[in-house]
Design a protein around this motif. Structure first.
Motif, PDB file in Angstrom:
ATOM      1  N   LYS A  15       4.531   0.065 -17.178  1.00 25.36           N
ATOM      2  CA  LYS A  15       5.323  -1.103 -16.736  1.00 25.36           C
ATOM      3  C   LYS A  15       6.801  -0.723 -16.548  1.00 25.36           C
ATOM      4  N   THR A  16       7.343   0.004 -17.547  1.00 26.24           N
ATOM      5  CA  THR A  16       8.759   0.374 -17.470  1.00 26.24           C
ATOM      6  C   THR A  16       8.979   1.339 -16.300  1.00 26.24           C
ATOM      7  N   THR A  17       8.055   2.306 -16.163  1.00 24.25           N
ATOM      8  CA  THR A  17       8.145   3.259 -15.055  1.00 24.25           C
ATOM      9  C   THR A  17       8.121   2.531 -13.715  1.00 24.25           C
ATOM     10  N   ASP A  39      11.522  -5.756 -23.056  1.00 25.60           N
ATOM     11  CA  ASP A  39      10.625  -5.045 -23.952  1.00 25.60           C
ATOM     12  C   ASP A  39      11.404  -4.605 -25.189  1.00 25.60           C
ATOM     13  N   ASN A 250      -1.648   2.747 -11.766  1.00 26.10           N
ATOM     14  CA  ASN A 250      -0.747   3.872 -12.013  1.00 26.10           C
ATOM     15  C   ASN A 250      -1.518   5.063 -12.595  1.00 26.10           C
ATOM     16  N   LEU A 291       2.279  11.960 -12.304  1.00 28.35           N
ATOM     17  CA  LEU A 291       3.194  13.084 -12.082  1.00 28.35           C
ATOM     18  C   LEU A 291       2.926  14.142 -13.150  1.00 28.35           C
TER      19      LEU A 291
END
Ligand SMILES: Nc1ncnc2c1ncn2[C@@H]1O[C@H](COP(=O)(O)OP(=O)(O)OP(=O)(O)O)[C@@H](O)[C@H]1O
Ligand SMILES: [Mg+2]
Length: 311
Positions: A15-17, A39, A250, A291
């Motif tokens: 979520k943060t990414t 968060d 993701n 990644l």
């Protein structure tokens, strides 16, 4: 995509990414963007490798960020309650109540309510200044509870207002007209405070149900638990008339691995991707690759560019 975007999902899915890279994408497309982290873990600072506080901080051209905390907002909120109480009740009662307020300030319910108020404050006060406001939220359960607050608080406040109205009426009937404790309904401080709060809750509901203003994006991984949890969360949000626009899958694995372990993993991923298509049919589904390293400020632009295909 709408002006206000919430990113939600199970713990650790990204979520943060995603919210941070989407914020960078928005800023790069020329939109003045505010990224709000709600968060408690506050990993936005880590991703941008920059200290972000509860004051709006500039990250790059067109992008500002702020980290808000339920704990802190709750303390501020309760201090305000304390101040307003001073005008309503006697000093002896204030002393008694203060102890209860201290206890209430750290209870999870009031931290959520205070966080929610702060979010609504940002939405209402910053919509003129920013073209886009992006919220990075805490894991699903917390967020779903948070967004169902206006519905619950609304009903609760209605009851409180009614009860207070009744008791003020009874009091004014019992006391003679010149008595200092006799108040009419329009001048009762408690009713005024409750009504102010009720107006805020109604505004929050209006904003959240406006599907031309607010978009909700869920981040998942191609695995069983995030899919199940998100399907349940969507059902709850839709019950409260909050529409969910898209799903980001993701950490998609690379194609054509030679290694039998990763080939097996990739096959499994394909099965889950089929399930995702079926479970979330009708919603935009967008895939982001895994990644080789953790998200850091150096590779956030790589992910940001990919959002070009996710309008
Ligand atoms: N596409 C990706 N490729 C590689 N690593 C990723 C990717 N997306 C996220 N990660 C890594 O996965 C971990 C969790 O990501 P992130 O913090 O964005 O998840 P979160 O959903 O915000 O977690 P939390 O629920 O704890 O807030 C981090 O270490 C992050 O660097
Ligand atoms: Mg996070």
């Amino acid at each position: 995509m709408n002006k206000i975007i919430f990113f939600g999902g199970k713990g650790g899915v990204g979520k943060t990414t995603c919210s941070a890279s989407y914020a960078v994408y928005s800023a790069n497309s020329g939109l003045k963007t505010l990224l709000v982290s709600t968060d408690p873990a506050h990993s936005t600072s880590d991703i941008f490798e920059k200290a972000i506080s509860d004051e709006i901080t500039s990250i790059m051209p067109n992008l500002d960020a702020i980290e808000i905390s339920g704990e802190k907002e709750s303390m501020i909120y309760m201090n305000n309650v304390r101040k307003s109480l001073k005008n309503i009740v006697s000093p002896v009662i204030v002393q008694q109540i203060n102890r209860q307020i201290d206890a209430a300030a750290v209870s999870p319910g009031s931290e959520e309510a205070a966080l929610f108020d702060k979010m609504i404050e940002i939405i209402t006060e910053k919509t003129e200044e920013y073209d886009r406001i992006i919220f990075d939220t805490a894991p699903t359960g917390h967020t779903v509870r948070l967004l169902s607050l206006p519905e619950l608080l609304g009903a609760w406040l209605e009851t409180l207002i009614e009860k207070r109205q009744k008791s003020v009426k009874l009091m004014s009937m019992a006391l003679h007209s010149g008595h200092p404790d006799r108040k009419d309904l329009d001048n009762d401080e408690v009713i005024k405070i409750l009504n102010k709060r009720y107006d805020k809750v109604k505004l929050a509901k209006k904003i959240m149900m406006d599907d031309r203003l607010l978009s909700f994006i869920f981040v998942i991984n191609a695995e069983k638990l995030p899919i199940d949890e998100t399907a349940k969360a969507i059902a709850v949000l839709e019950k409260y008339n909050i529409s969910v626009d898209g799903i980001i899958v993701n950490k998609i694995l690379p194609e054509n691995s030679e290694d039998p372990f990763w080939r097996k993993k990739k096959e499994q991923e394909k099965i889950y991707l089929n399930i995702i298509e079926k479970t979330f049919s009708g919603k935009k589904i967008f895939k982001l690759p895994i990644l080789p390293e953790d998200m850091k400020s150096g590779n956030i632009e790589d992910i940001a560019k990919k959002f070009d295909q996710f309008k």
